[in-house]
Write a protein that holds these residues in place. Structure first.
Motif, short mmCIF file in Angstrom:
data_model
loop_
_atom_site.label_atom_id
_atom_site.label_comp_id
_atom_site.label_asym_id
_atom_site.label_seq_id
_atom_site.Cartn_x
_atom_site.Cartn_y
_atom_site.Cartn_z
N SER A 82 0.82 -1.20 0.00
CA SER A 82 0.00 0.00 0.00
C SER A 82 0.86 1.26 0.00
N ALA A 83 0.27 2.35 -0.44
CA ALA A 83 0.99 3.61 -0.47
C ALA A 83 0.75 4.40 0.81
N PRO A 84 1.79 4.95 1.38
CA PRO A 84 1.64 5.79 2.57
C PRO A 84 1.10 7.16 2.16
N GLU A 85 0.69 7.91 3.15
CA GLU A 85 0.04 9.18 2.86
C GLU A 85 0.75 10.33 3.58
N LEU A 86 1.05 11.38 2.86
CA LEU A 86 1.71 12.55 3.46
C LEU A 86 0.67 13.41 4.16
N ILE A 87 0.96 13.78 5.40
CA ILE A 87 0.04 14.65 6.12
C ILE A 87 0.75 15.95 6.44
N VAL A 88 0.38 16.98 5.71
CA VAL A 88 1.05 18.27 5.90
C VAL A 88 0.32 19.06 6.97
N ARG A 89 1.02 19.37 8.05
CA ARG A 89 0.43 20.23 9.07
C ARG A 89 1.29 21.51 9.16
N GLU A 90 1.43 22.04 10.33
CA GLU A 90 2.03 23.37 10.40
C GLU A 90 3.50 23.42 10.81
N SER A 91 4.10 22.24 11.00
CA SER A 91 5.49 22.26 11.45
C SER A 91 6.47 22.40 10.31
N THR A 92 5.94 22.45 9.09
CA THR A 92 6.83 22.65 7.94
C THR A 92 6.37 23.85 7.13
N GLY A 93 7.35 24.56 6.60
CA GLY A 93 7.06 25.73 5.77
C GLY A 93 8.30 26.06 4.97
N GLY A 94 8.19 27.06 4.13
CA GLY A 94 9.34 27.45 3.32
C GLY A 94 10.49 27.94 4.21
N PRO A 95 11.73 27.85 3.74
CA PRO A 95 12.86 28.33 4.55
C PRO A 95 12.82 29.84 4.69
N LYS A 96 13.20 30.33 5.85
CA LYS A 96 13.25 31.77 6.12
C LYS A 96 11.99 32.48 5.62
N ALA A 97 10.87 31.94 6.00
CA ALA A 97 9.58 32.45 5.53
C ALA A 97 9.41 33.92 5.90
N ALA A 98 8.79 34.66 5.01
CA ALA A 98 8.57 36.08 5.25
C ALA A 98 7.56 36.29 6.37
N ARG A 99 6.43 35.58 6.26
CA ARG A 99 5.31 35.79 7.19
C ARG A 99 5.62 35.14 8.56
N ARG A 100 6.05 35.99 9.47
CA ARG A 100 6.34 35.51 10.82
C ARG A 100 5.09 35.59 11.67
#
Lengths: 347, 347
Positions: B322-340
């Motif tokens: 079976s294929a696993p499933e990616l669960i995107v929550r809030e602990s990941t974001g773009g590097p050095k994100a503008a919106r702090r």
DNA sequence: GCACATAATACAAACGTTTGTATTTCAGCC
DNA sequence: GGCTGAAATACAAACGTTTGTATTATGTGC
């Protein structure tokens, strides 16, 4: 490599008997270490049995022995740590009596509970342990005509092992009173308030402390998270807010924690919150929740002991009720506490 | 009121036969709705059986029918929501095939696992499902000579149903790469790094993206919480910190979240953290954790289907993964994100 | 009312194990 | 070398259910 599809008739005691050129009865006795068989024969048979991968057929054995050495446990929700502890207690105590444990998860569905009980009956288990049964007592009365049933946390059952809900709620209430609270709110469960033992304890504790009962401090919770925010609104709308609230369970208490935080009310500085049940999450929320825990492991042990004595024809003494345990965490404190802290880091 | 101690011999088919003055064989056929018995007789017997509280003796039936319609599930930890979902899938699929499910909890103890398998073998179950087995494969090879065994998440087993760990880890890595991360750290598990499929995926993904492997970004985790703070120290001590970290499991990732917060590092703004497993807590931590989940329910269903086809002599096709499933929550974001953002409210 | 087909039921064996009783084997002894 | 007693083993029945076959009841057409 192997042969799951050819289904090679499983090896029986007769096969071993033939291989050892003895009678099947000798094989049985050899395997159960009977002194009636010569040590040399016994060893030969044991070796043969191991080689041939013999596994006894419980069906046949049960048929003649009239006992299985099995206990069936009907669990509403495997995932609940409650039941893990209970199961552990059951398992450990069962092992002491040479009993083995089988579990069936009903997911809280009544029909599944019936099917589980039925399955265990068909399997001829020595007894069935049912924590927090959904089915009516009349059903279990009927089942008990044929099979020993011990219920956990159903004080209305004939044979049960329980924890004193009133006592537990009194622990919470006395804790709040000891902290100095005089206006204490109560969030009731879906049960009819009049019959709710927690409600009874709430009023008894107030009376004990000489505090008048104020119906304005009673909030109704219908089990949904939505209603908990309504409760928070209701609570904050009061002219004289309570300084502490006893919620009938942790789910509810945690929802209130969240609601209060959103309204900028500090717990426990502005208001203390106590729950009931000690679910796992309660230790991780911010702030960790004061609650009351039931000694599930102990209840598990007791239920097996009770079952054992019942199925051995001992006079079923009135089952002792275990004492609940107060768990003081950080969601409760004195009213209007001097030491105001900033919100700590969560989780 | 009732009589658990007198142990009234349970009612058998013979008792019903006597009461209805027919032969036992007629009772059997009546109860199984055979057209060979006259409808009137059938009804009389059915009524009698219900009145007398007849429950068939599975031992006797098993003995002659050579099948139990039972599936045994050997679970390492009931409490883990993983297994609840798996169990649910097993239960639902089993019901479709007229099979009933029995569970035994081993608490991750190898000897308990052996005993559970043994018990199920004695009970003559149609097959045994073992997720995340502790016992060596050689043991199961032996068991499979007598009994169908399907393992879950043991890709080395002969008959198994699994989820692709490498694929899951690739999902995580590609997610981080897509967000724009170029310096990605990896926290390995207790396994030997060379054999760790997550490590393999980590390196493969980097290569895919044309990024050089940097051994400085690999951290060793020994399973204790203490070591996670050491990892945080190690991480922060680097001249060039990674902008994202892939931790081999959620426990580890959550511990890092805590450690980073204590050091005043913002997640995901200063560093993104991703885990693996989607444990229940991961949705509740602050910030909620990006992770990868396994479709346990689906695996449960598949394992029963596989078991069923195996025990029906069908050619065991190579089990699909079976294929696993990616669960995107809030602990990941773009590097050095503008919106702090400020830290949100937790839980 | 008799042969016949068919419906309904009874009989008996079997499943694998245990256990009480019967039988055989084998020392030890005179 | 036959007798005794004990040790070792064999025999047979039983557990509750299912199922193939035999038997008995019931109805049909002449």
């Amino acid at each position: 490599m192997s042969n799951a599809r050819s289904r090679p008739r499983r090896v029986t005691i007769k096969d071993i008997a033939r291989a050892a050129s003895v009678d099947p009865s000798t094989v049985t006795r050899a395997l159960q270490q009977s002194p009636r068989v010569k040590p040399a024969t016994r060893e030969k048979i044991a070796a043969l049995a191991a080689d041939m991968g013999y596994v006894p057929d419980m069906a046949a054995r049960t048929l003649v022995m009239r006992r299985t050495g099995l206990i069936g446990v009907v669990i509403p929700d495997m995932t609940n740590p409650f039941f893990r502890d209970l199961g552990q207690g059951i398992e450990d105590e069962a092992a002491k009596h040479g009993l083995r444990v089988l579990i069936n998860d009903t997911r809280g569905i009544e029909s599944a509970e019936r099917e589980a009980v039925r399955l265990f009956q068909e399997l001829q288990v020595e007894g069935i342990i049912v924590p927090m049964a959904r089915c009516p007592q009349s059903y279990y009365e009927r089942v008990r005509e044929a099979c020993t049933v011990v219920q956990v946390n159903r004080p209305d059952a004939s044979f049960h092992v329980s924890c004193d809900t009133i006592e537990g709620s009194l622990l919470i209430m006395r804790h709040l009173l000891d902290l100095g609270h005089r206006r204490i709110g109560f969030v009731s469960g879906p049960a009819i308030p009049g019959e709710d033992p927690k409600m009874l304890a709430y009023r008894a504790a107030l009376e004990e402390a000489g505090i008048d009962y104020d119906p304005n401090l009673i909030f109704g919770f219908d089990g949904t998270l939505k209603s908990s925010s309504a409760i928070v609104d209701q609570l904050l709308g009061l002219r004289k807010r309570p300084t502490a609230v006893f919620a009938h369970n942790d789910i509810n208490a945690i929802a209130m924690l969240r609601g209060l935080r959103e309204c900028g009310i500090a717990v426990p500085d502005d208001i203390s919150i106590a729950g009931h049940d000690n679910i796992r999450l309660s230790a991780y929320v911010e702030p960790p929740l004061t609650t009351v825990a039931w000694p599930m492991y102990e209840l598990g042990q007791k239920s097996v002991r009770y079952l054992y004595s019942l199925s051995h024809g001992k006079r079923p003494r009135k089952p002792r009720v275990s004492a609940p345990e107060l768990i003081v965490r950080e969601s409760t404190g004195g009213p209007k506490a001097a030491r105001r802290k900033q919100t700590r880091s969560s989780v």
